[in-house]
Each structure stands twice: as structure tokens, then as C-alpha cells.
Design a protein around this motif. Structure first.
Motif, mmCIF file in Angstrom:
data_model
loop_
_atom_site.group_PDB
_atom_site.id
_atom_site.type_symbol
_atom_site.label_atom_id
_atom_site.label_comp_id
_atom_site.label_asym_id
_atom_site.label_seq_id
_atom_site.Cartn_x
_atom_site.Cartn_y
_atom_site.Cartn_z
ATOM 1 N N LEU A 154 0.835 -1.200 0.000
ATOM 2 C CA LEU A 154 0.000 0.000 0.000
ATOM 3 C C LEU A 154 0.871 1.252 0.000
ATOM 4 O O LEU A 154 1.980 1.260 0.539
ATOM 5 C CB LEU A 154 -0.911 0.021 1.222
ATOM 6 C CG LEU A 154 -1.855 -1.173 1.410
ATOM 7 C CD1 LEU A 154 -2.698 -0.976 2.672
ATOM 8 C CD2 LEU A 154 -2.750 -1.362 0.193
ATOM 9 N N GLU A 158 -2.727 5.213 1.299
ATOM 10 C CA GLU A 158 -3.616 4.051 1.428
ATOM 11 C C GLU A 158 -3.489 3.406 2.806
ATOM 12 O O GLU A 158 -4.488 2.925 3.368
ATOM 13 C CB GLU A 158 -3.303 3.030 0.332
ATOM 14 C CG GLU A 158 -3.767 3.478 -1.045
ATOM 15 C CD GLU A 158 -3.236 2.605 -2.168
ATOM 16 O OE1 GLU A 158 -3.785 2.695 -3.282
ATOM 17 O OE2 GLU A 158 -2.274 1.841 -1.945
ATOM 18 N N THR A 162 -6.720 3.142 5.132
ATOM 19 C CA THR A 162 -7.174 1.842 5.626
ATOM 20 C C THR A 162 -7.352 1.867 7.134
ATOM 21 O O THR A 162 -8.378 1.408 7.671
ATOM 22 C CB THR A 162 -6.167 0.737 5.237
ATOM 23 O OG1 THR A 162 -6.077 0.660 3.813
ATOM 24 C CG2 THR A 162 -6.585 -0.610 5.794
#
Length: 256
Positions: A154, A158, A162
Motif C-alpha cells: 500500500l 492508502e 485503511t
């Protein structure tokens, strides 16, 4: 300080307090740690709104004005309280990353730990989180919760997104659970009792309009019978977290 809206914290003063020494006593023998500990106990018992310097002073058996030499106001005190309750969230910064199951097991562990804190301290839902003053415990929490996501493919954004998605789900579900518990306490009626009382009346009205709301009637009845309540916070927590982790797994697979 109770009975009216507290003045917002001064970020500079909050940061100085958060990153300073909490164990150094003043002339009265008081410490910031003792004041914050007493405030957290009061908030756990009565809610954040009811916490005041007068009540803290009574609990600590000191004069009210002596508290102000350590903490200038309730805004700064709230920042200290918020940071304090996350101080024992993890044994160390790598505890989430050590959990079995890789990044997914780590996020499940993180979710449970955050859920436990929010359940033990429901007054946290009263604290605005849009501009949290970053203290040492909140900063360590962020570091610990990001580490399991590092190196799995990621991007930095990201990873942050998340983690935010997981924590926002936990916060929202825990808040709904806290409201449910408060409603039960104030009404003196459990959700199951409320459902058994309300369901026959609701069915009588819904039967007359069943052709207009077929899905609402069918699905609402199924969910109500399953949970014996409007919602089951524990079910909502697990169901939503699983869907979030499934989606994250697809993203990780796409990246790798």
C-alpha cells in the motif's frame, strides 16, 4: 466549569502539558498525572460534561485553585484525559504487528483494543476528534497501528486511509452501542423487553401498509427478531470489520 460549555483548549498549552512531565509535583504535592487520573475516574462514572475542577479537587482533597497551577482549563484537561486513556492500549509499539494472521490479524487486534477502550470510557464519544492535539500516547498509537500495514504494497496514503476506515467503523459502532446502553439505563427497559412490547404494535400498523414497504417490513422484521433490538453492536462490529478487511485484501492483492 460545569453547566456551561467549556472554553476550547489552547493548542500550545495542551502540547506543552502533553509532552511535559506528568509526575513532577508542585508545591501542593499535586501532579498532572493525579489530576488527570481523577478526572478520568469522574468522567467514567458521570460523563465528561459533569467533570469540573471543583469535583476533581474534592476527590483529591485539595483546594480547587491549586489545580489551575497545573492545568489551566477544562479544554486542556480534556486533551490530557483523551491522551491518557490510550496510554496502556498496547504493551509496546510492535504489539499489533506481532499478532498472528499478518496484517489482517493485526487490524482485528487493533479493532478489539480500540473497542475495549471506547467501551470502558464512553465519555470519549463526547470529545471532538476533528483536531486532536497529538500527545505522546496518541502518536505512539498511530505508529503502532501503521506498522502492520507497512511493506504490504500500500502507499502511505492508502495505509492511513485503511487505518482510518477501520477506526471510524469501530468508533461509530461503539458510539451506537453507548447510546443503546444509555437508552436502556434511562428507560429501565432492556432492548429485548422494548422489542417484545413494541413489535406487536408495529406489526399492526405495518400490516396495513405492507404492500408499500415490502422490503422494509421483511428485512426489518428479520433483523429485529435476530437481534431482539434495533441493532446488535457486537454483530455490527464484526460484520463491518470483516467487509472492510475483505476489501483491503483485494487492494493488497491488486498492489502485489
Amino acid at each position: 466549569m460545569s453547566g456551561k460549555k467549556a472554553a476550547p483548549a489552547d493548542p500550545a498549552r495542551s502540547l506543552a502539558l502533553l509532552w511535559g512531565s506528568h509526575s513532577k509535583p508542585g508545591r501542593s504535592g499535586l501532579t498532572v498525572r493525579a489530576i488527570v487520573g481523577a478526572a478520568v475516574e469522574l468522567a467514567d462514572a458521570t460523563g465528561l460534561e459533569a467533570v469540573s475542577m471543583r469535583l476533581i479537587a474534592e476527590q483529591l482533597k485539595v483546594g480547587t485553585m491549586s489545580l489551575y497551577t497545573h492545568v489551566p482549563g477544562k479544554g486542556e484537561l480534556t486533551d490530557l484525559m483523551f491522551d491518557s486513556v490510550y496510554g496502556d492500549l498496547y504493551a509496546d509499539v510492535d504489539e499489533p504487528a506481532r499478532q498472528p494472521g499478518g496484517w489482517r490479524g493485526a487490524l482485528e487486534f487493533i479493532a478489539r483494543r480500540n473497542w475495549d477502550v471506547l467501551t470502558r470510557h464512553p465519555w470519549l464519544h463526547e470529545v471532538p476528534t476533528g483536531r486532536n492535539t497529538l500527545g505522546p500516547n496518541i502518536t505512539l498509537k498511530y505508529e503502532a497501528e501503521l506498522r502492520p500495514l507497512d511493506g504490504i504494497g500500500l502507499t502511505d496514503v492508502e495505509m492511513d486511509s485503511t487505518l482510518t476506515l477501520v477506526l471510524t467503523h469501530i468508533l461509530g459502532t461503539a458510539r451506537a452501542g453507548a447510546e443503546q446502553a444509555r437508552t436502556q439505563q434511562e428507560s429501565g427497559m432492556s432492548d429485548e423487553e422494548w422489542w417484545l412490547t413494541t413489535s406487536p404494535v408495529l406489526e399492526r400498523y405495518m400490516s396495513a401498509v405492507a404492500d408499500r414497504f415490502p422490503l422494509a417490513g421483511r428485512v426489518g422484521t428479520s433483523a429485529g427478531q435476530e437481534h431482539q433490538a434495533i441493532m446488535d453492536p457486537a454483530h455490527a462490529l464484526t460484520f463491518g470489520l470483516t467487509r472492510i478487511l475483505d476489501g483491503t485484501a483485494l487492494l493488497v492483492a491488486d498492489r502485489t
